[in-house]
Design a protein around this motif. Sequence first.
Motif, PDB file in Angstrom:
ATOM      1  N   LEU A 240      77.238 119.342   1.233  1.00 27.30           N
ATOM      2  CA  LEU A 240      76.572 119.778   0.013  1.00 27.30           C
ATOM      3  C   LEU A 240      77.337 119.290  -1.206  1.00 27.30           C
ATOM      4  O   LEU A 240      78.563 119.146  -1.161  1.00 27.30           O
ATOM      5  CB  LEU A 240      76.466 121.308  -0.006  1.00 27.30           C
ATOM      6  CG  LEU A 240      75.804 121.938   1.216  1.00 27.30           C
ATOM      7  CD1 LEU A 240      75.772 123.456   1.079  1.00 27.30           C
ATOM      8  CD2 LEU A 240      74.411 121.393   1.433  1.00 27.30           C
ATOM      9  N   ALA A 241      76.628 119.046  -2.265  1.00 29.80           N
ATOM     10  CA  ALA A 241      77.245 118.601  -3.512  1.00 29.80           C
ATOM     11  C   ALA A 241      76.742 119.478  -4.645  1.00 29.80           C
ATOM     12  O   ALA A 241      75.568 119.836  -4.695  1.00 29.80           O
ATOM     13  CB  ALA A 241      76.907 117.145  -3.783  1.00 29.80           C
ATOM     14  N   CYS A 242      77.667 119.831  -5.534  1.00 34.86           N
ATOM     15  CA  CYS A 242      77.334 120.649  -6.703  1.00 34.86           C
ATOM     16  C   CYS A 242      76.972 119.716  -7.862  1.00 34.86           C
ATOM     17  O   CYS A 242      77.725 118.802  -8.176  1.00 34.86           O
ATOM     18  CB  CYS A 242      78.530 121.533  -7.064  1.00 34.86           C
ATOM     19  SG  CYS A 242      78.297 122.479  -8.571  1.00 34.86           S
ATOM     20  N   ARG A 243      75.825 119.963  -8.463  1.00 31.69           N
ATOM     21  CA  ARG A 243      75.413 119.125  -9.592  1.00 31.69           C
ATOM     22  C   ARG A 243      76.227 119.437 -10.847  1.00 31.69           C
ATOM     23  O   ARG A 243      76.326 118.615 -11.743  1.00 31.69           O
ATOM     24  CB  ARG A 243      73.923 119.363  -9.890  1.00 31.69           C
ATOM     25  CG  ARG A 243      73.007 118.808  -8.843  1.00 31.69           C
ATOM     26  CD  ARG A 243      71.538 118.930  -9.264  1.00 31.69           C
ATOM     27  NE  ARG A 243      70.656 118.361  -8.275  1.00 31.69           N
ATOM     28  CZ  ARG A 243      69.965 119.085  -7.405  1.00 31.69           C
ATOM     29  NH1 ARG A 243      70.028 120.394  -7.420  1.00 31.69           N
ATOM     30  NH2 ARG A 243      69.189 118.499  -6.511  1.00 31.69           N
ATOM     31  N   THR A 244      76.838 120.615 -10.903  1.00 32.84           N
ATOM     32  CA  THR A 244      77.611 121.013 -12.084  1.00 32.84           C
ATOM     33  C   THR A 244      78.956 120.296 -12.135  1.00 32.84           C
ATOM     34  O   THR A 244      79.332 119.747 -13.169  1.00 32.84           O
ATOM     35  CB  THR A 244      77.831 122.537 -12.083  1.00 32.84           C
ATOM     36  OG1 THR A 244      76.563 123.181 -11.987  1.00 32.84           O
ATOM     37  CG2 THR A 244      78.551 122.989 -13.336  1.00 32.84           C
ATOM     38  N   CYS A 245      79.687 120.299 -10.996  1.00 27.75           N
ATOM     39  CA  CYS A 245      81.037 119.732 -11.000  1.00 27.75           C
ATOM     40  C   CYS A 245      81.182 118.522 -10.087  1.00 27.75           C
ATOM     41  O   CYS A 245      82.266 117.949 -10.004  1.00 27.75           O
ATOM     42  CB  CYS A 245      82.048 120.797 -10.588  1.00 27.75           C
ATOM     43  SG  CYS A 245      81.882 121.332  -8.878  1.00 27.75           S
ATOM     44  N   GLN A 246      80.124 118.158  -9.380  1.00 25.44           N
ATOM     45  CA  GLN A 246      80.114 117.010  -8.463  1.00 25.44           C
ATOM     46  C   GLN A 246      81.025 117.215  -7.255  1.00 25.44           C
ATOM     47  O   GLN A 246      81.322 116.269  -6.534  1.00 25.44           O
ATOM     48  CB  GLN A 246      80.516 115.699  -9.177  1.00 25.44           C
ATOM     49  CG  GLN A 246      79.730 115.428 -10.433  1.00 25.44           C
ATOM     50  CD  GLN A 246      78.228 115.395 -10.205  1.00 25.44           C
ATOM     51  OE1 GLN A 246      77.765 114.866  -9.211  1.00 25.44           O
ATOM     52  NE2 GLN A 246      77.470 116.013 -11.098  1.00 25.44           N
ATOM     53  N   HIS A 247      81.500 118.442  -7.031  1.00 23.27           N
ATOM     54  CA  HIS A 247      82.359 118.742  -5.879  1.00 23.27           C
ATOM     55  C   HIS A 247      81.513 118.729  -4.610  1.00 23.27           C
ATOM     56  O   HIS A 247      80.379 119.207  -4.615  1.00 23.27           O
ATOM     57  CB  HIS A 247      83.009 120.114  -6.070  1.00 23.27           C
ATOM     58  CG  HIS A 247      83.954 120.506  -4.991  1.00 23.27           C
ATOM     59  ND1 HIS A 247      85.218 119.985  -4.879  1.00 23.27           N
ATOM     60  CD2 HIS A 247      83.824 121.395  -3.966  1.00 23.27           C
ATOM     61  CE1 HIS A 247      85.827 120.524  -3.837  1.00 23.27           C
ATOM     62  NE2 HIS A 247      85.008 121.377  -3.274  1.00 23.27           N
ATOM     63  N   ARG A 248      82.054 118.180  -3.534  1.00 23.48           N
ATOM     64  CA  ARG A 248      81.356 118.148  -2.246  1.00 23.48           C
ATOM     65  C   ARG A 248      82.072 119.053  -1.255  1.00 23.48           C
ATOM     66  O   ARG A 248      83.305 119.110  -1.244  1.00 23.48           O
ATOM     67  CB  ARG A 248      81.318 116.730  -1.687  1.00 23.48           C
ATOM     68  CG  ARG A 248      80.408 115.809  -2.445  1.00 23.48           C
ATOM     69  CD  ARG A 248      80.413 114.452  -1.793  1.00 23.48           C
ATOM     70  NE  ARG A 248      79.524 113.539  -2.491  1.00 23.48           N
ATOM     71  CZ  ARG A 248      79.419 112.260  -2.202  1.00 23.48           C
ATOM     72  NH1 ARG A 248      80.141 111.738  -1.228  1.00 23.48           N
ATOM     73  NH2 ARG A 248      78.588 111.498  -2.873  1.00 23.48           N
ATOM     74  N   PHE A 249      81.296 119.695  -0.425  1.00 19.01           N
ATOM     75  CA  PHE A 249      81.879 120.554   0.590  1.00 19.01           C
ATOM     76  C   PHE A 249      80.896 120.704   1.748  1.00 19.01           C
ATOM     77  O   PHE A 249      79.687 120.570   1.584  1.00 19.01           O
ATOM     78  CB  PHE A 249      82.248 121.928   0.022  1.00 19.01           C
ATOM     79  CG  PHE A 249      81.111 122.611  -0.684  1.00 19.01           C
ATOM     80  CD1 PHE A 249      80.840 122.350  -2.005  1.00 19.01           C
ATOM     81  CD2 PHE A 249      80.305 123.500  -0.003  1.00 19.01           C
ATOM     82  CE1 PHE A 249      79.780 122.967  -2.648  1.00 19.01           C
ATOM     83  CE2 PHE A 249      79.252 124.127  -0.635  1.00 19.01           C
ATOM     84  CZ  PHE A 249      78.993 123.850  -1.970  1.00 19.01           C
TER      85      PHE A 249
END
Length: 124
Positions: A39-48
């Motif tokens: 998954l990727a966060c659109r806010t911070c571009q962090h993937r997990f």
Amino acid sequence: MDDLSSFCCQNPDCSAYGLRGQDNLRVAFRYGRHQRRMLACRTCQHRFSERTGTALFGTRLPHAQALAVYQHLHDGCGVRQTARLTGVDKDTVVRYAAQAGTHARQSHDELVAFSPGNPRSPTR
Ligand SMILES: [Zn+2]
């Protein structure tokens, strides 16, 4: 379309950290032989990984077998009995139990921290 409403950003530095249902997550790609979602966060571009923050993070057993280990432990089976019934090594059962215990403690701390205060509590 994947339902990601039960997930939240895992980056502590993100403004959406820990907030579910923000519609800030997307499936970046799938990985591994089990095709788990990254998954990727659109806010911070962090993937997990979709398993980050769960008791199943880092486990390598097939999903059904990992759940069987937890189910047997939950039902009160001992380590050797669980190992025998699920067909895994006893050291694996011990490792899964320790990981589940850590996750349970973290979940408890999170849920208790946000639960309404008890007016009869000595700390209020
Ligand atoms: Zn984020």
